[in-house]
Design a protein around this motif. Structure first.
Motif, PDB file in Angstrom:
ATOM      1  N   ILE A 218      41.449  31.474  34.813  1.00  0.00           N
ATOM      2  CA  ILE A 218      40.190  31.705  33.978  1.00  0.00           C
ATOM      3  C   ILE A 218      39.439  33.165  34.583  1.00  0.00           C
ATOM      4  O   ILE A 218      39.083  33.759  33.539  1.00  0.00           O
ATOM      5  CB  ILE A 218      39.329  30.519  34.222  1.00  0.00           C
ATOM      6  CG1 ILE A 218      39.878  29.381  33.179  1.00  0.00           C
ATOM      7  CG2 ILE A 218      37.932  30.780  33.568  1.00  0.00           C
ATOM      8  CD1 ILE A 218      39.214  28.106  33.449  1.00  0.00           C
ATOM      9  N   LYS A 219      39.352  33.245  35.627  1.00  0.00           N
ATOM     10  CA  LYS A 219      38.607  34.606  36.267  1.00  0.00           C
ATOM     11  C   LYS A 219      39.458  35.699  35.988  1.00  0.00           C
ATOM     12  O   LYS A 219      38.971  36.676  35.712  1.00  0.00           O
ATOM     13  CB  LYS A 219      38.600  34.152  37.899  1.00  0.00           C
ATOM     14  CG  LYS A 219      37.489  33.334  38.190  1.00  0.00           C
ATOM     15  CD  LYS A 219      37.318  33.030  39.767  1.00  0.00           C
ATOM     16  CE  LYS A 219      38.527  32.989  40.618  1.00  0.00           C
ATOM     17  NZ  LYS A 219      38.366  32.712  42.015  1.00  0.00           N
ATOM     18  N   THR A 220      40.726  35.634  35.847  1.00  0.00           N
ATOM     19  CA  THR A 220      41.617  36.820  35.471  1.00  0.00           C
ATOM     20  C   THR A 220      41.133  37.166  34.128  1.00  0.00           C
ATOM     21  O   THR A 220      41.108  38.503  33.718  1.00  0.00           O
ATOM     22  CB  THR A 220      43.047  36.339  35.448  1.00  0.00           C
ATOM     23  OG1 THR A 220      43.388  36.095  37.034  1.00  0.00           O
ATOM     24  CG2 THR A 220      43.895  37.817  35.221  1.00  0.00           C
ATOM     25  N   TYR A 221      41.002  36.227  33.185  1.00  0.00           N
ATOM     26  CA  TYR A 221      40.962  36.666  31.922  1.00  0.00           C
ATOM     27  C   TYR A 221      39.707  36.598  31.100  1.00  0.00           C
ATOM     28  O   TYR A 221      39.419  37.215  30.103  1.00  0.00           O
ATOM     29  CB  TYR A 221      41.816  35.692  30.952  1.00  0.00           C
ATOM     30  CG  TYR A 221      43.408  35.776  31.195  1.00  0.00           C
ATOM     31  CD1 TYR A 221      44.175  36.927  30.717  1.00  0.00           C
ATOM     32  CD2 TYR A 221      43.982  34.959  32.001  1.00  0.00           C
ATOM     33  CE1 TYR A 221      45.368  37.092  31.224  1.00  0.00           C
ATOM     34  CE2 TYR A 221      45.382  34.930  32.266  1.00  0.00           C
ATOM     35  CZ  TYR A 221      46.099  36.063  31.719  1.00  0.00           C
ATOM     36  OH  TYR A 221      47.314  36.469  32.109  1.00  0.00           O
ATOM     37  N   ILE A 222      38.769  35.990  31.740  1.00  0.00           N
ATOM     38  CA  ILE A 222      37.433  36.281  31.594  1.00  0.00           C
ATOM     39  C   ILE A 222      36.415  36.692  32.659  1.00  0.00           C
ATOM     40  O   ILE A 222      36.090  36.178  33.568  1.00  0.00           O
ATOM     41  CB  ILE A 222      36.758  34.653  31.068  1.00  0.00           C
ATOM     42  CG1 ILE A 222      37.822  33.878  30.248  1.00  0.00           C
ATOM     43  CG2 ILE A 222      35.467  34.555  30.458  1.00  0.00           C
ATOM     44  CD1 ILE A 222      37.733  32.589  29.668  1.00  0.00           C
ATOM     45  N   PRO A 223      36.118  37.956  32.303  1.00  0.00           N
ATOM     46  CA  PRO A 223      35.360  38.747  33.593  1.00  0.00           C
ATOM     47  C   PRO A 223      34.059  37.974  33.837  1.00  0.00           C
ATOM     48  O   PRO A 223      33.723  38.046  35.072  1.00  0.00           O
ATOM     49  CB  PRO A 223      35.194  40.054  33.040  1.00  0.00           C
ATOM     50  CG  PRO A 223      36.259  40.214  32.187  1.00  0.00           C
ATOM     51  CD  PRO A 223      36.596  38.948  31.364  1.00  0.00           C
ATOM     52  N   LEU A 224      33.235  37.422  32.923  1.00  0.00           N
ATOM     53  CA  LEU A 224      32.067  36.660  33.086  1.00  0.00           C
ATOM     54  C   LEU A 224      32.258  35.592  34.039  1.00  0.00           C
ATOM     55  O   LEU A 224      31.531  35.243  34.844  1.00  0.00           O
ATOM     56  CB  LEU A 224      31.386  36.329  31.648  1.00  0.00           C
ATOM     57  CG  LEU A 224      29.811  35.933  31.798  1.00  0.00           C
ATOM     58  CD1 LEU A 224      28.993  37.028  32.445  1.00  0.00           C
ATOM     59  CD2 LEU A 224      29.470  35.469  30.391  1.00  0.00           C
ATOM     60  N   ALA A 225      33.411  34.744  33.855  1.00  0.00           N
ATOM     61  CA  ALA A 225      33.822  33.674  34.482  1.00  0.00           C
ATOM     62  C   ALA A 225      33.812  34.157  35.959  1.00  0.00           C
ATOM     63  O   ALA A 225      33.546  33.239  37.070  1.00  0.00           O
ATOM     64  CB  ALA A 225      34.795  33.044  33.941  1.00  0.00           C
ATOM     65  N   ASP A 226      34.563  35.092  36.295  1.00  0.00           N
ATOM     66  CA  ASP A 226      34.726  35.622  37.601  1.00  0.00           C
ATOM     67  C   ASP A 226      33.372  35.814  38.374  1.00  0.00           C
ATOM     68  O   ASP A 226      33.434  35.444  39.378  1.00  0.00           O
ATOM     69  CB  ASP A 226      35.409  36.984  37.782  1.00  0.00           C
ATOM     70  CG  ASP A 226      35.865  37.380  38.996  1.00  0.00           C
ATOM     71  OD1 ASP A 226      36.115  36.513  39.868  1.00  0.00           O
ATOM     72  OD2 ASP A 226      35.724  38.825  39.237  1.00  0.00           O
ATOM     73  N   LYS A 227      32.548  36.577  37.787  1.00  0.00           N
ATOM     74  CA  LYS A 227      31.116  36.564  38.350  1.00  0.00           C
ATOM     75  C   LYS A 227      30.464  35.340  38.401  1.00  0.00           C
ATOM     76  O   LYS A 227      29.612  35.130  39.671  1.00  0.00           O
ATOM     77  CB  LYS A 227      30.452  37.626  37.307  1.00  0.00           C
ATOM     78  CG  LYS A 227      29.077  37.758  38.097  1.00  0.00           C
ATOM     79  CD  LYS A 227      28.232  38.928  36.929  1.00  0.00           C
ATOM     80  CE  LYS A 227      26.842  39.455  37.563  1.00  0.00           C
ATOM     81  NZ  LYS A 227      26.273  40.236  36.961  1.00  0.00           N
TER      82      LYS A 227
END
Length: 149
Positions: free
Chosen positions: A75-84
């Motif tokens: 999820i963090k790889t494909y959704i930058p906002l999720a990484d943050k």
């Protein structure tokens, strides 16, 4: 299937608690923090495997926890906002020798914490000699010294 639900619930609860506790928890582990970690690990083990102490139950729990971690990683790889949201972002604590106190307060840090890292990593003893002190996503503090003129 009960084990999968229990493992998922425990993972989510621990994730939320560690997010609330902040990066300082991982950065500066005291004896009390270590003991607390041991107690938490025992309590979570008991919660995930209440009456079933079989190898199969432990195996399913471990696979579930690693699967959740892999899913979050994807999820963090494909959704930058999720990484943050999941991992946070670096935070500047000192800028050009000036302490950003409201950020220290927010992260439950003191200037002594920054100076300790500055002494250990760069041999810097004075805040004015720090160009940037940055709390990284992993909880480590990076120190960039002022340029010598």
């Amino acid at each position: 299937m009960d084990i999968v639900f229990r493992a998922t619930a425990i993972y989510m609860i621990l994730f939320i608690v560690l997010k609330i506790a902040g990066s300082r928890t991982l950065l500066q582990m005291t004896s009390f923090d270590f003991i607390l970690l041991l107690i938490i690990s025992e309590a979570t083990q008991q919660a995930m495997l209440p009456d079933d102490f079989s190898v199969t139950a432990a195996f399913i729990t471990i696979i579930t926890l690693f699967t959740i971690d892999i899913i979050f990683s994807l999820i963090k790889t494909y959704i930058p906002l999720a990484d943050k949201f999941l991992d946070g972002s670096p935070v500047i604590l000192v800028e050009n020798g000036k302490i950003l106190r409201w950020r220290l307060t927010k992260l439950h840090l003191t200037i002594d914490d920054i100076l300790e890292v500055a002494r250990n990593k760069q041999g810097i003893e004075d805040v004015e000699k720090i160009k940037f002190a940055i709390m990284e996503k992993n909880g480590d503090i990076s120190i960039i010294p002022q340029q010598q003129e």
